[in-house]
Write a protein that holds these residues in place. Structure first.
Motif, PDB file in Angstrom:
ATOM      1  N   ALA A   3       0.850  -1.194   0.000  1.00 30.63           N
ATOM      2  CA  ALA A   3       0.000   0.000   0.000  1.00 30.63           C
ATOM      3  C   ALA A   3       0.880   1.236   0.000  1.00 30.63           C
ATOM      4  CB  ALA A   3      -0.903  -0.018   1.216  1.00 30.63           C
ATOM      5  N   LEU A   4       0.345   2.347  -0.436  1.00 28.75           N
ATOM      6  CA  LEU A   4       1.109   3.578  -0.536  1.00 28.75           C
ATOM      7  C   LEU A   4       1.728   3.967   0.792  1.00 28.75           C
ATOM      8  CD1 LEU A   4       0.227   5.096  -3.446  1.00 28.75           C
ATOM      9  CD2 LEU A   4       0.585   6.967  -1.893  1.00 28.75           C
ATOM     10  N   GLY A   5       1.026   3.809   1.870  1.00 25.82           N
ATOM     11  CA  GLY A   5       1.538   4.200   3.176  1.00 25.82           C
ATOM     12  C   GLY A   5       2.565   3.241   3.741  1.00 25.82           C
ATOM     13  N   ASP A   6       2.679   2.035   3.202  1.00 28.14           N
ATOM     14  CA  ASP A   6       3.593   1.034   3.719  1.00 28.14           C
ATOM     15  C   ASP A   6       5.007   1.183   3.193  1.00 28.14           C
ATOM     16  OD1 ASP A   6       1.397   0.017   4.977  1.00 28.14           O
ATOM     17  OD2 ASP A   6       1.118  -1.641   3.584  1.00 28.14           O
ATOM     18  N   ALA A   7       5.196   1.860   2.071  1.00 30.99           N
ATOM     19  CA  ALA A   7       6.506   1.964   1.444  1.00 30.99           C
ATOM     20  C   ALA A   7       7.361   2.995   2.157  1.00 30.99           C
ATOM     21  CB  ALA A   7       6.354   2.331  -0.024  1.00 30.99           C
ATOM     22  N   GLY A   8       8.681   2.782   2.112  1.00 34.14           N
ATOM     23  CA  GLY A   8       9.592   3.715   2.741  1.00 34.14           C
ATOM     24  C   GLY A   8       9.717   5.013   1.968  1.00 34.14           C
ATOM     25  N   ASP A   9       9.590   4.968   0.650  1.00 34.86           N
ATOM     26  CA  ASP A   9       9.712   6.147  -0.199  1.00 34.86           C
ATOM     27  C   ASP A   9       8.344   6.450  -0.807  1.00 34.86           C
ATOM     28  OD1 ASP A   9      10.296   8.110  -2.047  1.00 34.86           O
ATOM     29  OD2 ASP A   9      11.919   7.012  -3.007  1.00 34.86           O
ATOM     30  N   PRO A  10       7.660   7.470  -0.313  1.00 34.97           N
ATOM     31  CA  PRO A  10       6.302   7.748  -0.806  1.00 34.97           C
ATOM     32  C   PRO A  10       6.259   8.105  -2.289  1.00 34.97           C
ATOM     33  CG  PRO A  10       6.943   9.330   0.901  1.00 34.97           C
ATOM     34  CD  PRO A  10       8.058   8.359   0.760  1.00 34.97           C
ATOM     35  N   GLU A  11       7.317   8.760  -2.801  1.00 37.43           N
ATOM     36  CA  GLU A  11       7.335   9.093  -4.230  1.00 37.43           C
ATOM     37  C   GLU A  11       7.425   7.830  -5.076  1.00 37.43           C
ATOM     38  OE1 GLU A  11       9.607  11.677  -7.643  1.00 37.43           O
ATOM     39  OE2 GLU A  11      10.327  11.823  -5.598  1.00 37.43           O
ATOM     40  N   LEU A  12       8.248   6.892  -4.643  1.00 36.30           N
ATOM     41  CA  LEU A  12       8.375   5.630  -5.368  1.00 36.30           C
ATOM     42  C   LEU A  12       7.059   4.862  -5.337  1.00 36.30           C
ATOM     43  CD1 LEU A  12      10.170   3.686  -6.919  1.00 36.30           C
ATOM     44  CD2 LEU A  12      10.901   2.736  -4.731  1.00 36.30           C
ATOM     45  N   ALA A  13       6.404   4.833  -4.200  1.00 34.59           N
ATOM     46  CA  ALA A  13       5.110   4.157  -4.083  1.00 34.59           C
ATOM     47  C   ALA A  13       4.075   4.810  -4.990  1.00 34.59           C
ATOM     48  CB  ALA A  13       4.637   4.173  -2.638  1.00 34.59           C
ATOM     49  N   ALA A  14       4.079   6.137  -5.035  1.00 35.25           N
ATOM     50  CA  ALA A  14       3.142   6.850  -5.901  1.00 35.25           C
ATOM     51  C   ALA A  14       3.448   6.577  -7.375  1.00 35.25           C
ATOM     52  CB  ALA A  14       3.198   8.346  -5.615  1.00 35.25           C
ATOM     53  N   ALA A  15       4.727   6.492  -7.727  1.00 32.64           N
ATOM     54  CA  ALA A  15       5.110   6.202  -9.109  1.00 32.64           C
ATOM     55  C   ALA A  15       4.668   4.798  -9.510  1.00 32.64           C
ATOM     56  CB  ALA A  15       6.616   6.360  -9.291  1.00 32.64           C
ATOM     57  N   CYS A  16       4.782   3.850  -8.598  1.00 30.67           N
ATOM     58  CA  CYS A  16       4.328   2.483  -8.883  1.00 30.67           C
ATOM     59  C   CYS A  16       2.818   2.446  -9.071  1.00 30.67           C
ATOM     60  CB  CYS A  16       4.762   1.541  -7.767  1.00 30.67           C
ATOM     61  SG  CYS A  16       6.544   1.272  -7.702  1.00 30.67           S
ATOM     62  N   THR A  17       2.107   3.170  -8.259  1.00 31.75           N
ATOM     63  CA  THR A  17       0.652   3.246  -8.388  1.00 31.75           C
ATOM     64  C   THR A  17       0.272   3.908  -9.707  1.00 31.75           C
ATOM     65  OG1 THR A  17       0.402   3.349  -6.001  1.00 31.75           O
ATOM     66  CG2 THR A  17      -1.459   4.119  -7.317  1.00 31.75           C
ATOM     67  N   PHE A  18       0.992   4.971 -10.070  1.00 34.73           N
ATOM     68  CA  PHE A  18       0.762   5.661 -11.340  1.00 34.73           C
ATOM     69  C   PHE A  18       0.993   4.707 -12.511  1.00 34.73           C
ATOM     70  CE2 PHE A  18       2.614   8.135 -14.876  1.00 34.73           C
ATOM     71  CZ  PHE A  18       1.549   8.968 -15.161  1.00 34.73           C
ATOM     72  N   ALA A  19       2.090   3.946 -12.458  1.00 33.65           N
ATOM     73  CA  ALA A  19       2.398   2.997 -13.535  1.00 33.65           C
ATOM     74  C   ALA A  19       1.303   1.947 -13.672  1.00 33.65           C
ATOM     75  CB  ALA A  19       3.745   2.327 -13.274  1.00 33.65           C
ATOM     76  N   ARG A  20       0.812   1.457 -12.553  1.00 29.90           N
ATOM     77  CA  ARG A  20      -0.251   0.456 -12.591  1.00 29.90           C
ATOM     78  C   ARG A  20      -1.525   1.043 -13.198  1.00 29.90           C
ATOM     79  NH1 ARG A  20      -2.137  -4.250  -9.323  1.00 29.90           N
ATOM     80  NH2 ARG A  20       0.011  -4.324  -8.665  1.00 29.90           N
ATOM     81  N   ARG A  21      -1.877   2.240 -12.763  1.00 30.46           N
ATOM     82  CA  ARG A  21      -3.108   2.878 -13.237  1.00 30.46           C
ATOM     83  C   ARG A  21      -3.035   3.208 -14.733  1.00 30.46           C
ATOM     84  NH1 ARG A  21      -3.121   6.989  -9.870  1.00 30.46           N
ATOM     85  NH2 ARG A  21      -2.366   8.481 -11.388  1.00 30.46           N
TER      86      ARG A  21
END
Length: 71
Positions: A3-21
């Motif tokens: 989940a977005l809040g679980d990752a150490g780097d919030p920008e990286l988590a957001a980028a992964c979510t963006f890529a998936r979407r």
């Protein structure tokens, strides 16, 4: 995927979510132009190194590994 809040780097988590979407990188359905994918990340405000890290992932498992190693 973490989940977005679980990752150490919030920008990286957001980028992964963006890529998936947007079905980019490891989430794409067919061959794509890497320049267009990088441009999509740039237009969304992500740093190039973050976009390249996500696009370098071969599949969803690699994205999960990337997120877990972001601490």
């Amino acid at each position: 995927m973490a989940a977005l809040g679980d990752a150490g780097d919030p920008e990286l988590a957001a980028a992964c979510t963006f890529a998936r979407r947007r079905h980019l990188g490891p989430f794409r359905r067919a061959a794509a132009d890497r320049r267009r994918e990088l441009a999509a990340f740039a237009l969304a405000g992500f740093e190039r190194r973050t976009a390249e890290a996500v696009l370098a992932c071969a599949d969803e498992a690699a994205v999960a590994d990337l997120l877990s190693g972001a601490d």
